[in-house]
Enzyme design. Structure first.
Site, PDB file in Angstrom:
ATOM      1  N   ASN A 187     -76.918 -17.761 -68.337  1.00  0.00           N
ATOM      2  CA  ASN A 187     -76.090 -16.857 -68.497  1.00  0.00           C
ATOM      3  C   ASN A 187     -76.659 -16.106 -69.866  1.00  0.00           C
ATOM      4  OD1 ASN A 187     -74.246 -19.111 -68.913  1.00  0.00           O
ATOM      5  ND2 ASN A 187     -73.160 -17.683 -70.203  1.00  0.00           N
ATOM      6  N   ASP A 188     -75.406 -16.041 -71.076  1.00  0.00           N
ATOM      7  CA  ASP A 188     -75.829 -15.050 -72.163  1.00  0.00           C
ATOM      8  C   ASP A 188     -77.163 -15.425 -72.733  1.00  0.00           C
ATOM      9  OD1 ASP A 188     -73.362 -14.822 -71.488  1.00  0.00           O
ATOM     10  OD2 ASP A 188     -72.484 -15.517 -73.286  1.00  0.00           O
ATOM     11  N   ARG A 193     -65.474 -17.962 -80.698  1.00  0.00           N
ATOM     12  CA  ARG A 193     -66.843 -18.207 -80.336  1.00  0.00           C
ATOM     13  C   ARG A 193     -67.652 -17.251 -80.451  1.00  0.00           C
ATOM     14  NH1 ARG A 193     -63.563 -18.439 -75.679  1.00  0.00           N
ATOM     15  NH2 ARG A 193     -63.992 -16.465 -74.271  1.00  0.00           N
ATOM     16  N   GLU A 244     -65.874 -11.078 -76.212  1.00  0.00           N
ATOM     17  CA  GLU A 244     -66.733 -12.255 -76.667  1.00  0.00           C
ATOM     18  C   GLU A 244     -68.225 -11.680 -76.965  1.00  0.00           C
ATOM     19  OE1 GLU A 244     -66.308 -15.346 -73.071  1.00  0.00           O
ATOM     20  OE2 GLU A 244     -67.449 -13.666 -72.309  1.00  0.00           O
ATOM     21  N   TRP A 278     -69.622 -11.548 -64.242  1.00  0.00           N
ATOM     22  CA  TRP A 278     -69.061 -12.863 -63.883  1.00  0.00           C
ATOM     23  C   TRP A 278     -68.306 -12.838 -62.640  1.00  0.00           C
ATOM     24  CZ3 TRP A 278     -70.125 -17.456 -65.481  1.00  0.00           C
ATOM     25  CH2 TRP A 278     -70.748 -17.709 -66.813  1.00  0.00           C
TER      26      TRP A 278
END
Length: 514
Positions: A33-34, A162, A214, A300
């Site tokens: 993912n990221d 985060r 995020e 997502w």
């Protein structure tokens, strides 16, 4: 009847694994993912990409690692797999970034390490009950890492704290961290002189809410045609973005080393497709490259269900970012982000066809046959005469099973779209939105007619469309089970209302580079 312009991509049934993108990075196996930790090694002239990685499955899960890949040109990638891992299987190395600590402010390096390769990673360490910020450093230019013995370096006793993004701010001679207090919709800005001791400077709040924030970013971006630049704050939203699920917003403003102040109250969307998330820029990029970044090409809402086999998820193509003043409507011009795809020197045209001055009555077409890579680019400039209301299409077609991905323009509405409704992969998923769209003002007017530009890349199961030099973009994945990709590509116009000023289609492939 409304004049109508469309691109259609049909596919030839073969092997699902062949739909892997050619230029956009994908992991050799496992879940991704990221994007994390992108930086440029100026000694070896090498781009480094790290990413959220589960090597043990093709769905998100722990233990979660940072994976690692490199590229000489941002188009041909070498994957190294897992690089930084958690201390326990139930934990995860969550998102963060890497900086090049040229002056050894951290004290992690001795003189044997070239200043251009003093690599420090700052990331979120996730456990069941905490999210804290940790540091690791590399003594071999980013291939292996040693964790700082006094981690964590930042802990605010919050389980949704985060995704640090750190950079050097020369005017104030300090490291800056932007980081999300995700469920407070707050981006905190910290400062440090050594990457291990951090002080809170300010908080930024604003923008579209969704469920949480995020993966923030903050970087100075040049304005085209001037010697000036502005600071741009990037924030990812998931879930609950206005497009559904995951997306990115950005803000343009000023930054003095302590506080980010937006120029206006507007939150701007980075991309109008469904598959553009967690955008991050490369640290230490060469001046001639400008501001370079990329995003995770998924959402997502359905990322864990994408019908690929040994691997799951891709990044977008790398993009160069600039700012430019553009009309949002006939009365208002504002500063906005321009995004342009980057094609490295390893990308070459296996075939290319160009045509000019195509009208519907000419019944001309641009065709490329027998594609071997499933990767194309198309570049079209066209004008629209809204007084002529005949249906027309600009099509890219490939044979056999009738499934298709479409991109196009409706001149009556003045909007572009991508339509993946005629693909059967994940068709029953209620969140795999069939159609996404974007509005842009004309690129220019010529002979009193609006003129538009549409550039697109089809790379395996990924389509990225750039409108009017990148003032708006549409990024979507599409899933056609058992497909090899596009067998051939065709552009045609069949409407008197649409005049193709010029068009170019390329079949793209990669060549070996030194």
């Amino acid at each position: 009847m409304r004049a109508f312009l469309a691109l259609i991509f049909l596919t030839f049934v073969m092997n699902v694994e062949s739909s892997r993108p050619l230029m956009a990075f994908t992991p050799s196996h496992g879940w991704m993912n990221d994007p994390n930790g992108q930086f440029y090694d100026s000694k070896n002239e090498l781009w480094h990409l790290y990413y959220q990685y589960n090597p043990n499955d093709t769905v998100w899960g722990t233990p979660l690692y940072w994976g690692h890949a490199t590229s000489k040109d941002l188009s041909t990638w070498k994957d190294y797999g897992a690089t930084i891992g958690p201390d326990r299987d139930e934990d995860g190395i969550f998102s963060g970034n890497i900086v090049v600590d040229h002056n050894n402010t951290s004290g992690f390096f001795n003189d044997s390490i070239d200043p251009r390769q003093r690599v420090v990673a700052i990331y979120t360490y996730n456990t069941e009950g905490s999210q804290t910020q940790h540091v690791a450093y590399s003594l071999d230019g980013g291939y292996t890492f040693e964790k700082y013995e006094h981690n964590p370096v930042l802990d605010v006793d919050n389980i949704n704290f985060r995704d640090p993004k750190v950079f050097w701010h020369e005017p104030t001679n300090q490291w800056i961290m932007v980081i999300a207090l995700s469920q407070q919709f707050k981006i905190q800005i910290y400062g440090s002189i050594d990457l291990t001791n951090w002080s809170l400077h300010s908080n930024f709040t604003g923008g579209l809410f969704g469920f949480q924030y995020e993966c923030p970013g903050l970087i100075e971006v040049p304005a085209e045609g001037t010697d000036e630049s502005k600071w741009v704050m990037f924030i990812a939203i998931n879930p609950g973005s206005p497009l559904g699920g995951s997306s990115n917003q950005y803000f343009i403003g000023s930054f003095d080393g302590f506080e980010f102040v937006p120029d206006d109250s507007q939150a701007r969307l980075m991309d109008y497709g469904k598959d553009f998330y967690a955008f991050q820029t490369f640290d230490n990029a060469p001046k001639e490259s400008g501001v370079v970044g990329l995003a995770w090409a998924s959402n997502w809402q359905y990322a864990n269900l994408a019908p690929t086999k040994e691997w799951r998820s891709s990044m977008t193509l790398a993009r160069q970012m600039t700012l430019a003043s553009r009309n949002m409507n006939p009365e208002t011009k504002v500063l906005s982000l321009l995004q342009k795809p980057i094609f490295g020197e390893s990308v070459v045209a296996a075939n290319k066809i160009s045509k000019r001055n195509i009208t519907g009555q000419d019944e001309q077409a641009v065709k490329i046959h027998k594609n071997s890579t499933g990767t194309f680019s198309f570049d079209i400039t066209f004008s629209v005469d809204s007084s002529k209301n005949q249906t027309g299409q600009l099509q890219v077609i490939s044979g056999q099973n009738g499934e298709s991905i479409r991109a196009g323009f409706d001149p009556t509405a003045g909007q572009f779209f991508v339509d993946r409704g005629n693909t059967s992969g994940l068709k029953e998923n209620p969140f795999l939105t069939d159609k996404t769209s974007a509005y842009v003002e004309p690129w220019k007017h010529q002979n009193d007619l609006p003129v538009y530009k549409m550039f697109g890349v089809i790379d395996g199961n990924l389509i990225e469309v750039f409108l009017n030099d990148g003032i708006a973009t549409l990024t979507n994945t599409f899933f056609i089970p058992g497909t090899e990709g596009l067998e051939y590509l065709e552009i045609e116009s069949s409407s008197d209302a649409i005049h193709i000023v010029e068009s170019e289609v390329k079949e793209l492939k990669l060549r070996a580079t030194s």
